[in-house]
Design an enzyme around this catalytic site. Sequence first.
Site, PDB file in Angstrom:
ATOM      1  N   HIS A   1      10.823   1.848   2.113  1.00  0.00           N
ATOM      2  CA  HIS A   1      11.330   0.968   1.308  1.00  0.00           C
ATOM      3  C   HIS A   1      12.502   0.051   1.759  1.00  0.00           C
ATOM      4  O   HIS A   1      12.999  -0.554   1.166  1.00  0.00           O
ATOM      5  CB  HIS A   1      11.742   1.455  -0.339  1.00  0.00           C
ATOM      6  CG  HIS A   1      10.650   2.290  -0.991  1.00  0.00           C
ATOM      7  ND1 HIS A   1      10.662   2.768  -2.219  1.00  0.00           N
ATOM      8  CD2 HIS A   1       9.230   2.049  -0.844  1.00  0.00           C
ATOM      9  CE1 HIS A   1       9.757   3.043  -2.784  1.00  0.00           C
ATOM     10  NE2 HIS A   1       8.802   2.563  -1.987  1.00  0.00           N
TER      11      HIS A   1
ATOM     12  N   HIS B   1      -0.874   4.241   2.003  1.00  0.00           N
ATOM     13  CA  HIS B   1      -2.054   4.594   0.904  1.00  0.00           C
ATOM     14  C   HIS B   1      -3.151   5.007   1.407  1.00  0.00           C
ATOM     15  O   HIS B   1      -3.679   5.983   0.749  1.00  0.00           O
ATOM     16  CB  HIS B   1      -2.122   3.481   0.008  1.00  0.00           C
ATOM     17  CG  HIS B   1      -0.721   3.179  -0.825  1.00  0.00           C
ATOM     18  ND1 HIS B   1      -0.971   2.706  -2.327  1.00  0.00           N
ATOM     19  CD2 HIS B   1       0.442   3.486  -0.722  1.00  0.00           C
ATOM     20  CE1 HIS B   1       0.167   2.553  -2.762  1.00  0.00           C
ATOM     21  NE2 HIS B   1       1.075   3.014  -1.707  1.00  0.00           N
TER      22      HIS B   1
END
Length: 726
Positions: free
Chosen positions: A259, A97
């Site tokens: 993920h 992020h």
Amino acid sequence: MDAKTDDSAGKCPFTGGGRRGHRNRDWWPEQLDLDVLHRNSTLSDPMGEDFDYAEEFKSLDLNAVIQDLHALMTDSQDWWPADFGHYGGLMIRMAWHSAGTYRITDGRGGAGAGQQRFAPLNSWPDNANLDKARRMLWPIKQKYGRKISWADLMILAGNVALESMGFKTFGFAGGRKDVWEPEELFWGPEGTWLGDERYSGERQLSEPLAAVQMGLIYVNPEGPNGNPDPVAAAKDIRETFYRMAMNDEETVALIAGGHTFGKTHGAGDPSLIGPDPEGAAIEDQGLGWKSGHGTGFGADTITGGPEVTWSQTPTRWSNYFFENLFGYEWELTKSPAGAWQWKAKNAEATVPDAHDPSKKHVPTMLTTDLSLRFDPIYEKISRRFLENPDQFADAFARAWFKLTHRDMGPKVRYLGPLVPKETLIWQDPIPEVDHVLVDDQDIAGLKAKILASGLSVSELVSTAWASASTFRGSDKRGGANGARIRLAPQKDWEVNDPAQLAKVLQRLEAIQGEFNAAQAGGKKISLADLIVLGGCAAVEKAARDAGVDVKVPFTPGRMDASQEQTDIDSFRALEPRADGFRNYLSGRQFMMPEEALVDRAQLLRLTAPEMTVLLGGLRVLGANSGGSEHGVLTKQVGKLTNDFFVNLLTMNTQWQPIADGTYEGRDRKTNELKWRATRVDLIFGAHSQLRALAEVYACGDSQEKFVQDFVAAWTKVMNADRFDLA
């Protein structure tokens, strides 16, 4: 006389009794904002002007930092327990992020300055609870101090997290220097978190934005506007990742690779979450999102909404993401927080619980995960990765490196022993200097040949400016080094006047060829250097013709890139939609012309005075795109005079708008047409701050100062990408 008893009288503004007065922009919200040109100055930097971060980083024991990060990963803290006993997933998300705000349109965002520490990024909904990750890192940052920036440490923590969970990364480069105040960027028009007013027509995302909603890094994991449609979500994913400079394979690798680790958090009612860090109480000391659900952490954590764990081994690298994605059919369900997600049909509970080793769960996925199966293009890539885990690992390693280093610019800026040896096309490679550089005598001779070549001051200045002004201080791309102005796509850009450019380049190449052929001992001059030298020679002549002798600094050492070293599609993002310095405005511009000028000045890292003097000088030098006469407020084109400012500020001229959106300047007494101009020109007389700057250069005693200031600003732009000189 009685004393005043009004409770509001005399209250100290720092104890809550005072009120903030209205700022200028509260009264005039459409006023052109120049503040962006003066942010992150030495006045806000506590490190001092002599601080050299590169030298500090070179003295860092990087292996010791990495060892400390490895130890941190499994040192679970009671105040924020680690999922699965490992902080790897949290650290990967923090690094992702930090880097993931990057957008290719203007090169802004990204991990390069540690902006995740500041508002608004530190309080974006998508960054919920990453404040805890940074607090985990504080003891390490405190230990090594100035030798490693927050910007570098956050990315390094993500790399070490991957390594600690069995994944071999592609490499790591330091060199990200921290800033000390938030960057004011346009993140979208919305006034509420998760608003999506950035779309028009058939879901056309406004530029320069990349994320789909205010406060998100990428896309909504539940689907477009919360609609759990994997195929529709794939369209958002493709557009968003493209605007972050990622192709389809890199996109699949990043989503699936990221993920493979950790989980999402949606354990309960999201209304129980407290304010973000910027809105939290002072006693919370910059930590936000305090939750009233259960303990508020661990198994009770609420971050976004979905409650998903993708892999049976969430702290080890594996191919479980793809094995689960294709190994099950999926049914729509909701998390305890009420968010859309998917669970495997008729599946055994094989996925571990993050905090209770006695519990197991069925595999779960996000809507955006299923996009990798149900979008036909993503599906082909995903099946290849399913069947070829080695290809997946390599693709993820390379995509992760690109994600976390995309905004660092050329490889010459990379620091440390972990820098990969391989050079990648997205790094905009330029050959290393392989010849003896020209000396002062050579430079003088070359200047004379250039000025005798038949090329005008306007042509030489325009070409040098076109070459150098592609530089973006945001992601350190562009600039004169590489001479990519002679290559596709830059040679064909409308703003660069392709026909004139070809003529100038042909003559400069002839001079280059003649000079290089006559040298012995390996001495050469690159075309990149010669283009800049031509501009410098022209500026000197223009100043001399205006009565001021000046020497424009020139430092050789640029090299010429090849077409094979130039990613045409990637470089298209650097094409100016507007360049106020050349009075150019395309139909694709999404700002007011004067806003676009300030935006380009900020990308060039110019101050308001530098922007002012450069524009005024370029106008009288005839550097406008297309040979336009707009703003050329002089009868002495090609001479470096202060005529632009003198003629703009005189009260003898009255300006009137005309039908095409430009302006005519007519003599107040005779109504004779004297000049034509654009908003970019007139803003220097209309905007009070810019007018004050213009007045400095319009004064009777300012000609020499004007020339000296122009030369200084010109040199700054010509050398903007010379990281070897820093």
